[in-house]
Design a protein around this motif. Structure first.
Motif, PDB file in Angstrom:
ATOM      1  N   THR A  47       0.848  -1.190   0.000  1.00 54.79           N
ATOM      2  CA  THR A  47       0.000   0.000   0.000  1.00 54.79           C
ATOM      3  C   THR A  47       0.880   1.235   0.000  1.00 54.79           C
ATOM      4  O   THR A  47       2.075   1.156   0.274  1.00 54.79           O
ATOM      5  CB  THR A  47      -0.918   0.049   1.232  1.00 54.79           C
ATOM      6  N   ASP A  49       0.779   3.640   2.122  1.00 52.45           N
ATOM      7  CA  ASP A  49       1.248   3.930   3.476  1.00 52.45           C
ATOM      8  C   ASP A  49       2.365   2.989   3.905  1.00 52.45           C
ATOM      9  O   ASP A  49       3.206   3.352   4.713  1.00 52.45           O
ATOM     10  CB  ASP A  49       0.079   3.835   4.461  1.00 52.45           C
ATOM     11  N   ASP A 223      -9.214   1.597   9.461  1.00 52.27           N
ATOM     12  CA  ASP A 223      -9.893   1.905   8.208  1.00 52.27           C
ATOM     13  C   ASP A 223      -9.657   0.806   7.169  1.00 52.27           C
ATOM     14  O   ASP A 223      -8.542   0.312   7.005  1.00 52.27           O
ATOM     15  CB  ASP A 223      -9.381   3.244   7.679  1.00 52.27           C
ATOM     16  N   ILE A 225      -9.683   0.704   3.817  1.00 48.95           N
ATOM     17  CA  ILE A 225      -8.775   0.950   2.690  1.00 48.95           C
ATOM     18  C   ILE A 225      -7.340   1.091   3.194  1.00 48.95           C
ATOM     19  O   ILE A 225      -6.405   0.561   2.605  1.00 48.95           O
ATOM     20  CB  ILE A 225      -9.188   2.245   1.943  1.00 48.95           C
ATOM     21  N   GLU A 226      -7.201   1.795   4.303  1.00 45.38           N
ATOM     22  CA  GLU A 226      -5.858   2.063   4.820  1.00 45.38           C
ATOM     23  C   GLU A 226      -5.143   0.762   5.180  1.00 45.38           C
ATOM     24  O   GLU A 226      -3.943   0.621   4.958  1.00 45.38           O
ATOM     25  CB  GLU A 226      -5.979   2.979   6.039  1.00 45.38           C
TER      26      GLU A 226
ATOM     27  N   ARG B 272       5.965  10.446   4.503  1.00 42.95           N
ATOM     28  CA  ARG B 272       5.583   9.818   3.234  1.00 42.95           C
ATOM     29  C   ARG B 272       6.540  10.288   2.162  1.00 42.95           C
ATOM     30  O   ARG B 272       7.039  11.414   2.202  1.00 42.95           O
ATOM     31  CB  ARG B 272       4.149  10.193   2.840  1.00 42.95           C
ATOM     32  N   PHE B 274       6.240  10.156  -1.643  1.00 41.03           N
ATOM     33  CA  PHE B 274       5.416   9.784  -2.789  1.00 41.03           C
ATOM     34  C   PHE B 274       5.838  10.504  -4.056  1.00 41.03           C
ATOM     35  O   PHE B 274       5.792  11.739  -4.135  1.00 41.03           O
ATOM     36  CB  PHE B 274       3.942  10.162  -2.542  1.00 41.03           C
ATOM     37  N   LEU B 282       0.797   1.558  -7.543  1.00 33.97           N
ATOM     38  CA  LEU B 282       0.101   0.778  -6.513  1.00 33.97           C
ATOM     39  C   LEU B 282      -1.337   0.464  -6.895  1.00 33.97           C
ATOM     40  O   LEU B 282      -1.930  -0.461  -6.358  1.00 33.97           O
ATOM     41  CB  LEU B 282       0.188   1.486  -5.163  1.00 33.97           C
ATOM     42  N   ASN B 287      -4.597  -1.136  -5.013  1.00 35.90           N
ATOM     43  CA  ASN B 287      -4.868   0.057  -4.213  1.00 35.90           C
ATOM     44  C   ASN B 287      -5.785   1.004  -4.979  1.00 35.90           C
ATOM     45  O   ASN B 287      -5.751   1.054  -6.203  1.00 35.90           O
ATOM     46  CB  ASN B 287      -3.555   0.793  -3.906  1.00 35.90           C
ATOM     47  N   TYR B 291      -6.014   8.562  -2.426  1.00 34.86           N
ATOM     48  CA  TYR B 291      -5.280   8.341  -1.185  1.00 34.86           C
ATOM     49  C   TYR B 291      -5.729   9.370  -0.151  1.00 34.86           C
ATOM     50  O   TYR B 291      -5.808  10.559  -0.445  1.00 34.86           O
ATOM     51  CB  TYR B 291      -3.773   8.469  -1.436  1.00 34.86           C
ATOM     52  N   ARG B 324     -13.019  11.208   6.853  1.00 31.46           N
ATOM     53  CA  ARG B 324     -12.561  10.133   5.975  1.00 31.46           C
ATOM     54  C   ARG B 324     -13.723   9.561   5.153  1.00 31.46           C
ATOM     55  O   ARG B 324     -13.565   9.259   3.974  1.00 31.46           O
ATOM     56  CB  ARG B 324     -11.924   9.031   6.834  1.00 31.46           C
TER      57      ARG B 324
END
Lengths: 401, 366
Positions: A47, A49, A223, A225-226, B272, B274, B282, B287, B291, B324
């Motif tokens: 992922t 993260d 979560d 998705i996380e 992070r 990215f 991803l 995924n 995000y 979220r």
């Protein structure tokens, strides 16, 4: 002339005997052994993260020797390339014959070490012999490549995941799980389980199974998705299950027209509680090997369906359908069918199950091909994934006509 | 009897003769094997070495000019082996370089770093990069590292190959061009690296001064000099001014009256690293292309969305989501379709330029 030749020949023979007679075979032997099997339960998904986090690809060092800087220089026992565990831990260490990769889904797995004998009829060749007593056990991160741990550059041999002490008793069987204890703080730990299946009076006409939920604290609340719950074929289990669940089972007959065995439909089996701290063995539940009245008592083609349901629900009153991937952590179905890779395409609208191999082992034995064997199984739920460990009794070798 | 002797003698003679003639016979025997018609496989003479190949390729004329101006022509024609991560002329155009003379405006050392930063010290073919490897690092001639990310197949299924490869966020549009001294991979973007931290990067560019003063005002500035890594979406001064946030307003702002995290913290992703292409890579592993990351001690989230256009360029959208779940956002969206202004790599993270803001003053008022 001929006498001379005979003398020469005799001399040669004596010389040959003298030379070959000196070779000595060193048999490997572990004094007062305990039997150990190790799983790396630190499963992960790719992922965003997790992209920059350390990959839990481990080296296990039992009784390592460290230099003054804390760098390991040697170890009594090394379990290298310890990858995340495979969904199925078969009764025999067959991983070694099934791939060309060095990555080991369990210890001993592909390692060439002395293994446990047959104990009370159970073939324990998937357990390694290690000396009993008190041991320091260190799990270290290692880069994902094929370089053996002690040949790595020094800077790559410094990241310790767990450094702890375990005590093993002589001729006892242990399963060691490396696992995550807290999902938010990412705290890791080990759980050493002292197995007891080989001491129990288990029948060979019943299939036994017990359950563990080794998920990290807070996984199911995190979560969806996380945590990558939607990645891979994890079905409804990907979101995690609640800390306390009930297990129901159903048995199906595998024929051209799929049918559930009427006496084994949605039956209550037992309870599964999240536990990453106590090394207790969960109770074994059972169902008959030849539950199908149409089977001939030699071979049966039934397969098992398990429904993990929150207390208060049963397979017929759950408010979710088979296509729901998120079930509020209240329901997660598991299908134990075939070799665990053949999808069940005939139950239409049923897509949220996790697939594992059939608990019943069907194999050529004696004059029967195939013959069905009852087994002792352990299903472990770890952070949205399910793992099946099957233990089988020693069985008669096949006779080919 | 006489006859017999005669025969014996004759046999002896012929053997002797044979031995005498043996060398001649052997010579004949070997020479008989000679076949003038035999054709050996000819080596392909069309493969050239790296710098020559780039010079002879019309799509790479600007990279070739850069090599020559940096004085690296001889070195890059030598044995190597090298991997040339060659940006196309279109990539240089997007970077603001249209003709060879434009390189004259650059500092010669920076130009040399730029070229060396696009050449790896080894031959790296597609098959050499680990399957589905993310952030696999390779050393360049400049002494820096580039990050290779490869989506080999869809969701780990080997029967569905993809082989999408990015170097530092730049897509490889043509892979594994064979050269005598290595290989060439054609990039659709110039890779950008600056020595120093994200803070240094922002400090040295005047067009982000409002963003910098805002970060300083709300205590978000100092951390950008620490280890990180950080991914920063830096709005330009023009973006802030359009949204009604000018340098004077920032100057007069009372920090206690505003939620600094919502006003400026949403542009920074802590810990992070990215590239915009990471979301694309991803995606192939299952995924989502969206995000979400919560702001520090808040339920508001930064939402990053990445889209791939038909020409394989990537663009991103940044928004501030109020929780979220649900679909409540602030009114502002920061969209960047200019691939050349993304993926500025520094030693402690990445900066992506942002032509818009995600929060106005009203969104962050306490």
């Amino acid at each position: 002339m001929s006498r001379l030749r005979i003398q020469q020949l005799g001399f040669c023979l004596i010389a040959l005997l003298l030379i070959t007679g000196c070779s000595k075979v060193e048999y490997l032997k572990v004094d007062s052994p305990a039997y150990l099997r190790v799983f790396n339960n630190l499963n992960y998904e790719k992922t965003l993260d997790g992209k920059d986090q350390e990959v839990p690809f481990l080296a296990m060092l039992i009784d390592p020797v460290m230099d003054e800087k804390g760098m390991p220089v040697s170890t009594a026992i090394l379990g290298d390339f310890l990858d995340q565990r495979a969904p199925y831990a078969p009764p025999y260490p067959s991983h070694v014959g099934n791939s060309t990769s060095v990555n080991n889904p369990e210890y001993p797995g592909k390692e060439d070490v002395l293994v446990a004998p047959v104990l009370n009829g159970f073939d324990l060749s998937s357990w390694a012999q290690v000396p009993s007593g008190k041991h320091r056990i260190v799990f270290m991160f290692r880069p994902k490549n094929t370089v053996p741990f002690f040949n790595l550059e020094p800077r790559l041999k410094t990241k310790v995941l767990i450094d702890t002490i375990i005590v093993l008793q002589e001729k006892e069987v242990y399963t060691l799980n490396v696992l995550q204890k807290d999902y938010q703080s990412k705290k890791n730990g080990v759980l050493l389980r002292h197995e007891n299946f080989y001491k129990l009076p288990l029948s060979d006409s019943l299939v036994y199974v017990n359950f563990y939920n080794l998920s990290a604290k807070g996984y199911w609340e995190a979560d969806y998705i996380e945590k990558g719950g939607n990645i891979g074929s994890k079905g409804a289990l990907g979101d995690g299950i609640r800390d306390r669940m009930n297990v129901f089972y159903s048995l199906y007959r595998k024929t051209s027209t799929e049918s559930m065995l009427s006496n084994y439909s949605g039956k209550y089996l037992g309870e599964i509680k999240r536990n990453t701290g106590e090394p207790d063995v969960s109770p074994y539940y059972s169902f008959p090997l030849f539950a199908d009245p149409l089977s001939n008592g030699i071979h049966t083609n039934i397969w098992q369906r398990l429904d993990l349901l929150a207390p208060g629900m049963d397979p017929y009153s759950k408010p979710y359908s088979g296509i729901d991937k998120t079930t509020d952590n209240n329901w997660a179905p598991i299908s134990c069918f075939s070799n665990g890779t053949v999808p069940l395409d005939y139950i239409r609208g049923d897509e949220n199950y996790v697939l594992l191999p059939n608990m019943i082992v069907n194999i050529h034995s004696g004059i029967y091909n195939p013959r069905s064997f009852a087994t002792v199984n352990t299903i472990e739920i770890v952070n949205g994934k399910a793992y099946l460990t099957t233990i089988q009794r020693k069985y008669a070798a096949p006779i080919y006509k | 009897m006489i006859t017999r002797r005669y025969y014996t003698m004759s046999a002896k003679l012929s053997l002797k003769t044979l031995f005498c003639h043996l060398p001649v016979l052997l010579l004949l025997f070997f020479s008989a094997c000679k076949n003038d018609e035999l054709e050996l496989v000819k080596e392909n003479e069309n493969i050239s070495s790296g710098a020559d190949f780039i010079k002879n390729n019309y799509q790479l004329s600007l990279f070739s000019a850069a090599i020559e101006k940096a004085g690296l022509y001889e070195q890059l024609n030598a044995a190597g082996p090298f991997t040339f991560l060659a940006p196309s002329d279109a990539a240089f155009n997007a970077y603001g370089i249209f003709r060879a003379s434009d390189f004259d405006k650059m500092n010669p050392d920076s130009l040399k770093m730029l070229v060396q930063g696009h050449v790896l010290r080894q031959r790296v073919l597609l098959q050499d990069i680990p399957v589905n490897g993310i952030d696999v690092r390779y050393a360049t001639l400049a002494g820096t590292q580039v990050y290779a990310s490869l989506a080999s197949n869809f969701g780990g299924d080997v029967s569905r190959p993809i082989n999408t490869l990015y170097y530092n966020g730049a897509l490889v549009t043509r892979k594994d061009v064979q050269l005598t001294n290595g290989t060439l991979q054609l990039l659709n973007k110039v890779m950008k690296y600056s020595r120093g931290t994200v803070q240094d990067w922002l400090n040295s560019r005047a067009e982000y001064s409002i963003f910098v003063s805002g970060l300083k005002k709300f205590g978000l500035w100092d951390k950008l000099a620490t280890k990180g890594p950080y991914t920063v979406f830096a709005p330009t001064n023009a973006a802030f001014t359009t949204a009604g946030i000018t340098a004077e307003i920032i100057e007069a702002l009372k920090p206690e009256a505003y939620n600094g995290n919502r006003l400026f913290g949403g542009y920074i992703l802590d810990e992070r690293h990215f590239f915009i292409s990471d979301i694309d890579i991803l995606y192939y592993f299952g995924n989502p292309t969206i995000y979400l990351k919560e702001l520090e001690n808040d339920i508001w989230c930064t939402q990053l969305t990445v889209n791939r256009e038909n020409d394989k360029t990537l663009n991103y959208g940044l928004r501030l989501k109020k929780s979220r779940t649900g679909s409540s956002f602030t009114t502002s969206i920061a969209r960047n379709k200019d691939m050349a202004t993304m993926d500025y790599l520094t030693d402690n993270g990445l900066v992506h330029s942002s032509p818009g803001v995600i929060a106005r003053l009203t969104d962050a008022r306490k």
